[in-house]
Design an enzyme around this catalytic site. Structure first.
Site, short mmCIF file in Angstrom:
data_model
loop_
_atom_site.label_atom_id
_atom_site.label_comp_id
_atom_site.label_asym_id
_atom_site.label_seq_id
_atom_site.Cartn_x
_atom_site.Cartn_y
_atom_site.Cartn_z
N LYS B 78 -7.07 34.99 0.57
CA LYS B 78 -5.95 34.27 1.18
C LYS B 78 -4.66 35.05 0.94
O LYS B 78 -4.44 35.56 -0.16
CB LYS B 78 -5.86 32.87 0.55
N SER B 153 -4.54 24.43 3.79
CA SER B 153 -3.88 25.64 4.23
C SER B 153 -4.75 26.91 4.18
O SER B 153 -4.39 27.90 4.82
CB SER B 153 -2.64 25.86 3.37
N SER B 177 -6.19 22.20 -0.09
CA SER B 177 -6.14 23.39 0.76
C SER B 177 -7.35 24.31 0.69
O SER B 177 -7.46 25.25 1.48
CB SER B 177 -4.88 24.20 0.45
#
Lengths: 95, 486
Positions: B78, B153, B177
């Site tokens: 990420k 996210s 997330s």
């Protein structure tokens, strides 16, 4: 309304944000709705309840006061938008 | 089976026996990215050159007889976890050009284990969002239906794993997330206990809630990744000095004696989709059939979790994001020749609308006269949420519930209504507020063919129990074996 236009402008200034007129209007409505929702917390009796800022209890994490490996100066400055002679350059502070 | 479709565990077996090389495997994964990521949009940076170099080194390591479980395995990261020399943007315009001068602790550990980093994955800007639509850089589609969101996210991480563009990925979870995108993309997502994994080098959003964890194709891989990244780190004073067990040792058959708690509040949650409810209920029955015992528990303050979270997280964010000032790193508005206007223009142009909205909410809730009413009150209700879990875990080992109230929604459906978007986090937020571990595993599909996730939450530092229950459930189902047609 839960938050006024002036309050949004005031808070935006504290947070160092410039908002356009349209964004202010939008935020007044959206943030107002969110704060109204948050008001449901007032239904909960929290008299005498201690606040939690961290879910896992840890006492102070001390270490010895010894110099450790650190970033090289050039590397620390590598991402600076502007730099000079090993320092960050900032715009004029005092007018 | 094609190479890019392998799980971490299966790839490890082949690498160890030298039936394949890491270079072949990495090439296959990079080719897969080249073939499908135009449609999905999971990657912000593909690190082809450095990945192939790392693969070459991994092959040398394997030839020298050292093949750890992640050696030579291509992984995605990420884009808010710092990777030395590899652009790390947080999907924000304000960090569009940021190249970290150091590795996050988790990256250092992955590299020490010989893992290959394929690239950096899209997300909601600064991890603020539930759909990855708040990325300031690009939209990511759900591999199961490209017109739908991948969740957020960590949407890029979940989409990349689901579409076989990496064998596993790291995400971060502040309010769901990792777990929510894992559920929407049909992969396994784990948020470890707060303090289990070092946050050093993780760009901070809400520091008392953030935690790094793996997204993988199955439960076994999740344990292998957690084994590698977990542990106390002197550089993160909130990481906890407790022993890290070998989590793969808990991937064993049998659930006799395990008590699974079903919170009575969850089934009454407004907006819970019927198909999700049914899939989760079926999963609970399967887990009972495997020998676990169902007990009823109550988490009465759950209904306040959204309100608590959307005070605490923006408050912490408004403070954390004060560091983006156009001086030390990131983008600066060069048109301004005076300090204050430079700050304001840089931040206004650099941050997207959701980030600005949360900074304003947080600043407001912390400002003089409002602190007690908002931050103080929310911190007290947070205590009550934690106590709910504490008493629930007196009668059960694991709590089961949905991850998200609905399957993945359409791109654009909720962008203009932040409160509705926030409400979709109802099932995941409390684990972050309480600091407990939570896992999402695939438990079915909607009639439209969209994945549904089952959430398991456990006691502090008892990820092992989650692995045990998840492993037993996964063995009896094939939801995790399904592949999206891209």
């Amino acid at each position: 309304m839960k938050i006024t236009k002036d309050e949004v402008i005031y808070v935006a200034n504290l947070a160092r944000l410039d908002l356009e007129e349209a964004a202010i209007e939008k935020f007044v409505g959206q943030i107002g709705k969110i704060l109204e929702y948050v008001d449901k917390l007032n239904q909960v009796d929290t008299q005498g309840i201690r606040p939690t800022s961290h879910a896992i209890f840890l006492s102070n994490a001390f270490r010895e006061d010894k110099e450790q490996e650190h970033l090289d100066r050039e590397l620390a400055l590598a991402n600076a938008p502007e730099k000079e002679a090993g320092n960050f350059v900032v715009p004029k502070v005092i007018g | 089976m094609k190479l890019h479709e392998l799980t971490i565990h299966a790839a490890h077996q082949l690498l160890r026996r030298k039936e394949i090389s890491s270079q072949e495997l990495t090439r296959a994964v990079l080719d897969r990215v080249g073939a499908v990521d135009d449609k999905i949009g999971a990657f912000l940076t593909v690190a082809e050159e450095s990945a192939l170099q790392q693969a070459k080194r991994a092959d040398e390591q394997i030839n020298n007889g050292q093949c750890l479980p992640l050696t030579g395995v291509p992984l995605g990261i990420k884009d808010l976890i710092c990777t030395q020399g590899l652009r790390t943007t947080c999907a924000s315009r304000i960090l569009e050009n940021f190249v970290p001068p150091y590795d996050a602790t988790v990256i250092r550990k992955l590299k020490q284990a010989g893992a290959v980093i394929v690239g950096k994955l899209n997300m909601d800007e600064f991890a603020m969002g539930s759909s990855t639509e708040n990325s300031g850089l690009q939209i990511t589609g759900n591999p199961w239906d490209l017109t739908r969101i991948p969740g957020g996210s960590s949407g890029g991480s979940a989409a990349a794993v689901a579409a076989d563009m990496c064998m596993g990925a790291l995400g971060s979870d502040t309010g769901g997330s990792i777990r929510q995108p894992a559920a929407h993309c049909g992969v396994v997502g784990l948020k470890p206990t707060y303090g289990r994994v070092s946050r050093f080098g993780l760009v901070a959003f809400a520091s008392s809630l953030d935690q790094i964890g793996p997204l993988t194709k199955n439960v076994t891989d999740s344990a292998l990744m957690l084994n590698t990244i977990a542990g106390h780190d002197p550089a993160d004073s909130t990481s906890v000095p407790v022993e890290v067990p070998d989590f793969s040792a808990f991937l064993t058959n049998g659930l006799e004696g395990t008590k699974i708690g079903i919170p009575k509040e969850f089934s009454a949650t407004e907006g819970l989709d019927d198909e999700v409810r049914a899939a989760v209920e079926r999963a609970v029955e399967v887990i009972e059939d495997l020998g676990a015992q169902r007990v009823k528990v109550s988490l009465p303050h759950t209904e306040y979790a959204v309100a608590v979270y959307y005070v605490i997280a923006p408050c912490e964010a408004s403070s954390n994001l004060a560091r983006y000032d156009g001086i030390k790193y990131g983008v600066r508005d060069r048109a301004q020749d005076e300090l204050m206007s430079m700050y304001r223009r840089t931040r206004s142009k650099g941050f997207g609308p959701e980030v600005q909205r949360r900074i304003i909410i947080g600043t407001y809730c912390l400002s003089a006269g409002y602190y007690d009413a908002y931050y103080g009150k929310a911190s007290q209700v947070r205590t009550l949420i934690m106590e709910d879990f504490k008493s629930a875990f007196e009668t059960c080992d694991v709590i089961l519930c949905p991850v998200a109230p609905t399957p993945a929604f359409k791109i654009g459906e909720k962008v203009d209504d932040p409160l509705t978007m926030y409400l979709s986090d109802i099932f995941t937020l409390s684990a972050n507020l309480a600091g407990i571990p939570g896992m999402s595993i695939p438990c079915g599909f909607s009639a439209d063919g969209l994945p549904i996730g089952l959430q398991m939450m456990g006691k502090h530092f008892n990820e092992a129990k989650l692995f045990q229950v998840a492993y037993n459930y996964e063995r009896t189902t094939d939801f995790h074996m399904q592949k999206p047609k891209i």
